[in-house]
Design an enzyme around this catalytic site. Structure first.
Site: not given
Ligand code: NAD
Length: 271
Positions: A153, A166
């Site tokens: 991130s 985080y």
């Molecule tokens: P999201 O909530 O849409 O998806 C998260 C996924 O992780 C889902 O498939 C969920 O089922 C799975 N998950 C959650 N807890 C779990 C567990 N205990 N065991 C197994 N699977 C689990 O999230 P996203 O926004 O797509 O984020 C994905 C990654 O990207 C994360 O690591 C997040 O930190 C990173 N990220 C997101 C953003 C953003 O703005 N959305 C920005 C930078 C980085």
């Protein structure tokens, strides 16, 4: 000798196997679908509605003509991460591309941060990547090729208040990325960390709702004045931009990109 355009083609990953943690939603789903569309077999993982996840698995197989498995383990637990990689290895014969993406968020001042939320975020957002890499790496070394992409991130490079767990986990995963890259530098295996700014996924939708309550603002105001305040280009990153970056890193053009954060943050960390 291939020319520059040929180096960017993903034909070379056709038939390889990709494990993408947290791939039933958001960024992970976009990455898994992109890899499937490039001809990779995919080991999906994620929590949530079992029937919806199974329908997703079947759709990816149908749409892309590849084999797709689904793991519903809780990857904040070491044994379940190991089982995910071991099961996928048993089905596909090995993992060539590992994308550590599963992650959750929790927002609170550090002196009020719940212990269990800290433990969960460190376990899922950081330690699960270590356990998955440890389990997948021996096979990559045997085959002399591998791509490990950690979805970090912008918060892996800079901090924001109220996100202690985080920010700590995401800074940690960049350290892990550098170390793995150095250890694997002569083995045909790269390890990189993608650092996106805000992406409009279910994870961020929850933050928008929470912040609207905290600040007594409309959700539109929160997006403009809170969420995108630090993002110079004032727009969300699209999940497909991240998926395309993963494809690029897996293509021959990505062979020398290792041990580094790859920012997709609209200029956030340029400040
Ligand atoms: P999201 O909530 O849409 O998806 C998260 C996924 O992780 C889902 O498939 C969920 O089922 C799975 N998950 C959650 N807890 C779990 C567990 N205990 N065991 C197994 N699977 C689990 O999230 P996203 O926004 O797509 O984020 C994905 C990654 O990207 C994360 O690591 C997040 O930190 C990173 N990220 C997101 C953003 C953003 O703005 N959305 C920005 C930078 C980085």
């Amino acid at each position: 000798m291939r020319n520059a355009a040929q180096l960017m083609l993903t034909d070379s990953i056709k038939g390889k196997t990709a494990a993408v943690t947290g791939s039933t939603s958001g960024i992970g789903l976009a990455v898994a679908e992109a890899l499937a569309s490039a001809g990779c077999n995919v080991a999906l993982s994620g929590l949530g509605d079992a029937a919806a996840n199974e329908a997703l698995r079947a759709r990816l197989e149908r749409d892309h003509g590849v084999k797709v498995t689904l793991n519903s383990g809780d990857l904040s637990k070491t044994a379940e991460v190991k089982a995910y990689i071991e099961d996928a290895t048993a089905v596909f014969g090995g993992i060539d591309i590992l994308v550590n993406n599963a992650g959750v968020q929790f927002v609170s001042p550090v002196d009020e941060f719940p212990d269990d939320k800290w433990d969960l975020i460190i376990a899922l957002n950081l330690s699960s990547a270590f356990h998955a890499i440890k389990a997948a790496l021996p096979g990559m070394k045997e085959r002399g090729w591998g791509r490990i992409v950690n979805i970090a991130s912008a918060h892996g490079l800079v901090a924001s208040p109220f996100k202690s767990a985080y920010v700590t986990a995401k800074h940690g995963i960049i350290g892990l990325t550098k170390t793995v890259a150095l250890e694997c530098a002569e083995s045909g295996i790269t390890c990189t960390a993608i650092c996106p700014a805000y992406v409009n996924t279910p994870l961020v939708a929850g933050q928008i709702r929470d912040q609207a309550k905290v600040h007594n603002m409309s959700e539109e105001q929160v997006v403009r004045e809170v969420i995108l305040a630090a993002q110079p280009n004032k727009r969300f990153v699209e999940p497909d931009e991240i998926a395309a970056t993963v494809l690029f890193l897996c293509s021959p053009a990505g062979a020398s990109i290792t041990g580094v954060p790859v920012s997709l943050d609209g200029g956030w960390t340029a400040r």
